[in-house]
Design an enzyme around this catalytic site. Structure first.
Site, PDB file in Angstrom:
ATOM      1  N   CYS A   2       0.830  -1.212   0.000  1.00  0.00           N
ATOM      2  CA  CYS A   2       0.000   0.000   0.000  1.00  0.00           C
ATOM      3  C   CYS A   2       0.862   1.259   0.000  1.00  0.00           C
ATOM      4  O   CYS A   2       2.031   1.228   0.348  1.00  0.00           O
ATOM      5  CB  CYS A   2      -0.882   0.024   1.241  1.00  0.00           C
ATOM      6  N   ARG A  27       4.542   0.942  -6.318  1.00  0.00           N
ATOM      7  CA  ARG A  27       4.506  -0.039  -5.217  1.00  0.00           C
ATOM      8  C   ARG A  27       3.504  -1.147  -5.494  1.00  0.00           C
ATOM      9  O   ARG A  27       3.484  -2.160  -4.806  1.00  0.00           O
ATOM     10  CB  ARG A  27       4.160   0.677  -3.902  1.00  0.00           C
ATOM     11  N   TRP A  75      -2.972  -2.340  -1.671  1.00  0.00           N
ATOM     12  CA  TRP A  75      -2.538  -3.622  -2.260  1.00  0.00           C
ATOM     13  C   TRP A  75      -3.202  -4.674  -1.389  1.00  0.00           C
ATOM     14  O   TRP A  75      -2.820  -4.864  -0.229  1.00  0.00           O
ATOM     15  CB  TRP A  75      -1.022  -3.734  -2.205  1.00  0.00           C
ATOM     16  N   ASN A  99      -1.150   0.893   5.976  1.00  0.00           N
ATOM     17  CA  ASN A  99      -0.306  -0.049   5.231  1.00  0.00           C
ATOM     18  C   ASN A  99       0.222  -1.055   6.249  1.00  0.00           C
ATOM     19  O   ASN A  99       0.833  -0.674   7.238  1.00  0.00           O
ATOM     20  CB  ASN A  99       0.866   0.678   4.554  1.00  0.00           C
ATOM     21  N   GLY A 100      -0.053  -2.336   6.004  1.00  0.00           N
ATOM     22  CA  GLY A 100       0.440  -3.362   6.933  1.00  0.00           C
ATOM     23  C   GLY A 100      -0.621  -4.420   7.159  1.00  0.00           C
ATOM     24  O   GLY A 100      -1.626  -4.482   6.457  1.00  0.00           O
ATOM     25  N   GLU A 479      18.295 -15.392 -11.621  1.00  0.00           N
ATOM     26  CA  GLU A 479      17.854 -13.996 -11.739  1.00  0.00           C
ATOM     27  C   GLU A 479      17.217 -13.752 -13.095  1.00  0.00           C
ATOM     28  O   GLU A 479      16.180 -13.087 -13.200  1.00  0.00           O
ATOM     29  CB  GLU A 479      19.033 -13.045 -11.498  1.00  0.00           C
ATOM     30  N   LYS A 483      13.354 -12.382 -13.499  1.00  0.00           N
ATOM     31  CA  LYS A 483      13.061 -11.169 -14.277  1.00  0.00           C
ATOM     32  C   LYS A 483      12.014 -11.455 -15.327  1.00  0.00           C
ATOM     33  O   LYS A 483      11.051 -10.727 -15.507  1.00  0.00           O
ATOM     34  CB  LYS A 483      14.334 -10.649 -14.950  1.00  0.00           C
ATOM     35  N   GLU A 486       8.384 -12.548 -13.752  1.00  0.00           N
ATOM     36  CA  GLU A 486       7.631 -11.596 -12.918  1.00  0.00           C
ATOM     37  C   GLU A 486       7.048 -10.456 -13.739  1.00  0.00           C
ATOM     38  O   GLU A 486       6.090  -9.818 -13.324  1.00  0.00           O
ATOM     39  CB  GLU A 486       8.482 -11.043 -11.784  1.00  0.00           C
ATOM     40  N   HIS A 502      18.346 -35.312 -13.925  1.00  0.00           N
ATOM     41  CA  HIS A 502      17.757 -35.987 -12.758  1.00  0.00           C
ATOM     42  C   HIS A 502      16.257 -35.741 -12.658  1.00  0.00           C
ATOM     43  O   HIS A 502      15.688 -35.790 -11.572  1.00  0.00           O
ATOM     44  CB  HIS A 502      18.480 -35.518 -11.489  1.00  0.00           C
ATOM     45  N   LYS A 601       6.542  -3.326  -4.965  1.00  0.00           N
ATOM     46  CA  LYS A 601       7.969  -3.000  -5.026  1.00  0.00           C
ATOM     47  C   LYS A 601       8.687  -3.477  -3.763  1.00  0.00           C
ATOM     48  O   LYS A 601       9.815  -3.952  -3.829  1.00  0.00           O
ATOM     49  CB  LYS A 601       8.178  -1.491  -5.181  1.00  0.00           C
TER      50      LYS A 601
END
Ligand code: AGP
Length: 606
Positions: A2, A27, A75, A99-100, A479, A483, A486, A502, A601
């Site tokens: 948020c 964010r 969010w 926010n939280g 990485e 990238k 996402e 395997h 973010k």
């Protein structure tokens, strides 16, 4: 995650709130709203969707006019994105943004329902609003303290009371919140970009401190009500950092900022060819005392830690364990003061990484944070902190922050190697010169990205895609895979090339795309033999290798060659095409590069 903005001053508060929330869009969010003092009443407008939807709603309902209010981008954590679950929450007397996560909200909700409160939303935030109402008897600070004593969890709160027009109250615990200080105007915000247009001066609110803002004053008190005198911070970013600067997206801007970010991060630490961090609790002569290093982080930061593992073990012969923070925080840690725990975090606010830091401190390990945001929670709670100087990173997909984290890993590897007699100062100077040279090669690579665009076009319609590599190339594959998935939403998996046989190789069939990272000369042939295995089963292969690599034309459909350095330096070269490949693939697929779905973010909730 948020976003919170609050303003009190002489400007049109709605314009300031919307502008501030627009600078927090990176964010990630799914609804937005504002609460404004208008003619002595609290006027709330909120809407599911984007800020454009909120603006549309204001056009329909009339734009609130006033000079004091709070705003929020949500969010969703508790309750789906909807108008009723959007913030602010409250009633005609009190309005809050949050926010939280309130972990005991169900118990608080039951307590309030017994008192006759009826809930409209599915959010934990509404319990805070109603608890404030329950405790409020005319003294906002008293009511706020009563609420803080009852709730458990993480919160950054912006609060207004109808009885106190022209005043904003704010408090936080584990979710960041700053108090911006202007001339005849003051702000609250989740992050600096929201207020950079108006001021670069701000206070960092610490745990459970309460700020009371008017247009001309900021008063911050502790849990006992004692007034605090706090250090006024000044953001070293300017507005340009919070804008795209002519680039189509923040991500490509930040990819292009990497060479400068590397130089900005390493040059202040290199004195006569030797890295010096000047850490108060980790003096140079103590780097040799550790029996092991634990690197703990999330996502891309953890992948930078993976690079750090290979570097420190190869250069300093010191055992390094890399662990995902959400796992580390719940493990039965067998660490003590002879262990160094390095927590890597761009935001410095990632809940799992912060909890892992605290867990490490509890068992007596020495903690070192590698963080990009000055004054962030992880930076402030670690025993020592090394700041990366990537500048503001807006795009949800972390790029320049990763690169400068890797740069710090190189400096730490040199530091440990010097401390353990594995490197001479002359070798260190040579090593550092190469790091500067690499930043120039990176600059050159970024001038011509047509190859990456071309290869992205060949893989843009993939449903599932594999990255394979060995050693440092495996860490880079992790990485590169993150990238891509996402931001392009293509399922992707990174695999240690030697592990394919395997099990996973059963997934390789005709035209399954595989990106093989083979920059480590020492094990190049081993990786190529794995590439041949997947080729033999029909895979469509893009091989990333050194400019001078000998490649059998049959091995790959496409070959992307990158500048040649000793194996150990290749991560800072290889990461660029991997980032560009993800970026261009995402563009071709028409996805939202800077604000990918479901992501934030910085994940300040568990
Ligand atoms: C990276 O592209 C992601 N956005 C994500 O994995 C991120 O690296 C992770 O959430 C850690 O964030 P931090 O570095 O701020 O702690």
């Amino acid at each position: 995650m948020c976003g919170i903005v609050g303003y009190v001053g002489m400007q049109d508060v709605t314009d300031v709130l919307i502008d501030g929330l627009q600078h927090l869009e990176y964010r990630g969010y799914d609804s937005a709203g504002i609460a404004v003092f208008e003619e002595g009443e609290i006027r709330v407008v909120k809407s599911r969707g984007r800020l454009t939807d909120l603006i549309q709603r204001m056009e329909e309902e009339g734009k609130p006019s006033g000079t004091c209010g709070i705003g929020h981008t949500r969010w969703a954590t508790h309750g789906e994105p909807s108008d009723v679950n959007s913030h602010p929450h409250g009633n005609e007397s009190i309005s809050i943004v949050h926010n939280g996560i309130i972990e005991n909200y169900m118990a608080v909700k039951a307590f309030l329902e017994e008192k006759g409160y009826v809930f409209e939303s599915q959010t934990d935030t509404e319990t805070i609003a109603k608890l404030l109402d329950y405790y409020y008897t005319g003294d906002p600070l008293k009511a706020i303290r009563s609420v803080l004593a009852k709730i458990h969890g993480s919160y950054a709160l912006g609060i207004i009371f109808r009885d106190f027009p022209g005043k904003i109250f704010a408090t936080r615990k584990d979710s960041p919140l700053i108090v911006g200080v202007g001339k005849g105007e003051n702000f609250i915000a989740s992050d600096v970009p929201a207020i950079l247009k108006y001021t670069r001066d701000y206070y960092l609110l610490e745990q459970d401190e309460i700020a009371e803002l008017t247009a001309d004053s900021v008063t911050i008190t502790d849990v006992n009500g004692d007034i605090l005198s706090k250090e006024l911070m000044t953001a070293d970013w300017d507005m340009e950092a919070a804008e795209k600067g002519g680039y189509p997206h923040f991500m490509i801007k930040e990819i292009n900022e990497q060479p400068t970010a590397i130089v900005n991060t390493i040059s202040p630490r290199i004195e006569d060819g030797v890295p010096h961090f000047h850490l108060p609790n980790l003096p140079d002569d103590t780097f040799g005392r550790f029996k092991s290093v634990q690197i703990v982080a999330c996502g891309t930061a953890m992948h930078a830690g993976m690079i750090g593992k290979y570097l420190i073990e190869r250069m300093a012969r010191l055992p390094v364990n890399v662990e995902i923070a959400s796992e580390f925080r719940y493990r039965d840690l067998l660490l003590d003061k002879d262990d160094l725990v390095i927590v890597i975090s761009q935001s410095g606010e990632t809940a799992d990484s912060l909890a892992a830091l605290r867990a490490a401190k509890e068992v007596g390990a020495h903690t070192l944070a590698v963080v990009n945001v000055v004054g962030s929670s992880i930076a402030r709670e670690a025993d020592d902190v090394i700041y990366t100087y990537a500048g503001l990173e807006i795009s949800v997909a972390s790029t320049k922050a990763y690169t400068v984290q890797v740069a710090v890993m190189y400096l730490l590897a040199i530091k440990f190697a010097l401390a353990r007699g594995r490197m001479t100062e002359q070798e260190s100077a040579e090593f550092c010169r190469t790091l500067f040279d690499i930043s120039k090669s990176m600059e050159a690579m970024l001038k011509d990205t047509h190859e990456c665009q071309y290869y992205a076009s060949k893989f843009q319609n993939a449903h599932s895609l594999f990255f394979i590599g060995r050693g440092l190339d495996y860490a880079l594959s992790l990485e590169g895979s993150l990238k891509l998935k996402e931001i392009s939403y293509i399922h992707s998996e990174a695999y240690a090339a030697g592990e394919l046989k395997h099990g996973t190789i059963s997934l390789i069939s005709q035209d399954v795309p595989v990106i093989a990272v083979a920059t480590q000369t020492r094990i190049y042939e081993k990786t190529i033999s794995n590439v041949k295995e997947v080729r033999a089963r029909g895979a469509k292969v893009l091989l990333i290798c050194k400019q001078d690599a000998v490649v059998d034309p049959e091995v790959a459909d496409y070959i992307l060659r990158i500048p040649v350095y000793d194996d150990i330096f290749m991560p800072l070269m290889t990461i660029v095409p991997l980032q560009l490949f993800a970026y261009y693939t995402t563009i071709l697929r028409g996805c939202d590069v800077d604000k990918p779905r479901n992501l934030a973010k910085s994940v300040t909730v568990e």
